[in-house]
Design an enzyme around this catalytic site. Structure first.
Site, PDB file in Angstrom:
ATOM      1  N   CYS A   9       0.907  -0.849  -0.066  1.00 17.59           N
ATOM      2  CA  CYS A   9      -0.070   0.529  -0.099  1.00 17.59           C
ATOM      3  C   CYS A   9       0.648   1.554  -0.205  1.00 17.59           C
ATOM      4  O   CYS A   9       2.049   1.204  -0.746  1.00 17.59           O
ATOM      5  CB  CYS A   9      -0.640   0.120   1.366  1.00 17.59           C
ATOM      6  N   ASN A  12       2.730   1.433   4.582  1.00 17.58           N
ATOM      7  CA  ASN A  12       2.917  -0.092   5.041  1.00 17.58           C
ATOM      8  C   ASN A  12       2.091  -0.100   6.838  1.00 17.58           C
ATOM      9  O   ASN A  12       2.780  -0.478   7.634  1.00 17.58           O
ATOM     10  CB  ASN A  12       4.088  -0.136   4.648  1.00 17.58           C
ATOM     11  N   CYS A  14      -1.456   0.757   7.457  1.00 16.98           N
ATOM     12  CA  CYS A  14      -2.933   0.481   7.691  1.00 16.98           C
ATOM     13  C   CYS A  14      -3.323  -1.074   7.058  1.00 16.98           C
ATOM     14  O   CYS A  14      -3.602  -2.086   7.085  1.00 16.98           O
ATOM     15  CB  CYS A  14      -3.405   1.973   7.392  1.00 16.98           C
ATOM     16  N   ARG A  15      -3.543  -0.218   5.351  1.00 13.91           N
ATOM     17  CA  ARG A  15      -3.827  -1.890   4.380  1.00 13.91           C
ATOM     18  C   ARG A  15      -2.983  -2.607   4.318  1.00 13.91           C
ATOM     19  O   ARG A  15      -3.731  -4.355   4.128  1.00 13.91           O
ATOM     20  CB  ARG A  15      -4.627  -1.053   3.525  1.00 13.91           C
ATOM     21  N   SER A  16      -1.885  -2.496   4.031  1.00  6.92           N
ATOM     22  CA  SER A  16      -1.318  -3.995   3.973  1.00  6.92           C
ATOM     23  C   SER A  16      -0.478  -4.921   4.273  1.00  6.92           C
ATOM     24  O   SER A  16      -1.200  -5.784   4.793  1.00  6.92           O
ATOM     25  CB  SER A  16       0.103  -3.204   2.604  1.00  6.92           C
ATOM     26  N   ASP A 126      -8.287   3.278   1.063  1.00  8.44           N
ATOM     27  CA  ASP A 126      -7.388   3.950   2.198  1.00  8.44           C
ATOM     28  C   ASP A 126      -8.370   4.812   3.323  1.00  8.44           C
ATOM     29  O   ASP A 126      -8.659   5.921   3.399  1.00  8.44           O
ATOM     30  CB  ASP A 126      -6.692   5.515   1.560  1.00  8.44           C
TER      31      ASP A 126
HETATM   32  P1  4NP Z   1      -1.569   2.986   3.765  1.00  8.17           P
HETATM   33  O1  4NP Z   1      -2.719   4.641   5.039  1.00  8.17           O
HETATM   34  O2  4NP Z   1      -1.071   3.325   2.609  1.00  8.17           O
HETATM   35  O3  4NP Z   1      -3.055   1.719   3.650  1.00  8.17           O
HETATM   36  O4  4NP Z   1      -0.744   2.495   5.163  1.00  8.17           O
HETATM   37  C1  4NP Z   1      -1.612   6.020   4.850  1.00  8.17           C
HETATM   38  C2  4NP Z   1      -1.106   5.917   5.490  1.00  8.17           C
HETATM   39  C3  4NP Z   1      -0.438   6.130   6.256  1.00  8.17           C
HETATM   40  C4  4NP Z   1      -0.596   7.853   5.289  1.00  8.17           C
HETATM   41  C5  4NP Z   1      -1.240   7.412   4.082  1.00  8.17           C
HETATM   42  C6  4NP Z   1      -2.111   6.038   4.112  1.00  8.17           C
HETATM   43  N1  4NP Z   1       0.302   9.063   4.947  1.00  8.17           N
HETATM   44  O5  4NP Z   1      -0.178   9.669   4.158  1.00  8.17           O
HETATM   45  O6  4NP Z   1       0.932   9.436   6.033  1.00  8.17           O
END
Ligand code: 4NP
Length: 158
Positions: A9, A12, A14-16, A126
């Site tokens: 993602c 790294n 939340c989703r992955s 997201d």
């Molecule tokens: P992820 O979510 O891609 O599912 O881990 C996010 C985590 C952090 C951010 C964006 C999306 N960020 O902008 O810091």
């Protein structure tokens, strides 16, 4: 020989990591932990070395997944040599991965939810800037995608 799967993602955190933990449990419950290796990574570098987002940990824990040992890392070009499947959570992640590989990879690079059997969604949204229900949705989609992915790997006989 084992099959190696990398979930990707943006951050790294939340989703992955959710997909990682959900798939890891499904694989362990099927007794296949010695034949399928799992990891996750982000296309971005902001959260390298950090544990998953607290909301991700909480939502996962409620459903019986412990993600607390996972630490964020960034995707590298070596990942496309080391993994059989590199699976993106959304189209933007997939575009970033394709920009890294060009056409020069033997590994399967696609959207994770291409493997989902129930959901019509193709992307895992997201949840970072949203409410708690977004983290629930990530878990539901990850469970759906994980089941389909395991079925595909088993039927490919690897
Ligand atoms: P992820 O979510 O891609 O599912 O881990 C996010 C985590 C952090 C951010 C964006 C999306 N960020 O902008 O810091």
């Amino acid at each position: 020989m084992s099959t190696k799967v990398l979930f990707v993602c943006l951050g790294n955190i939340c989703r992955s990591p959710t997909a990682h933990g959900v798939f890891e449990k499904l694989v362990a419950d099927a007794g296949l932990q010695d034949s399928i290796q799992i990891d996750s990574a982000g296309t971005g570098d902001w959260h390298i070395g950090r544990a998953p987002d607290e909301r991700t940990l909480q939502a996962a824990s409620k459903r019986g997944y412990d993600l607390s040992n996972l630490r964020a890392r960034q995707v590298t070009s070596a990942d496309f040599q080391n993994f059989d499947y590199v699976l993106a959570m959304d189209k933007s992640n997939l575009k970033d991965l394709r920009a890294m590989t060009g056409d020069k990879t033997n590994c399967h690079v696609s959207l994770f939810l291409d493997f989902a059997e129930s959901s019509w969604k193709r992307e895992v949204p997201d949840p970072y800037y949203g409410g708690e229900d977004g983290f629930e949705t990530v878990l539901e989609l990850a469970e759906d995608g994980a089941r389909g992915l395991l079925a595909t790997i088993r039927s490919s006989g690897r």
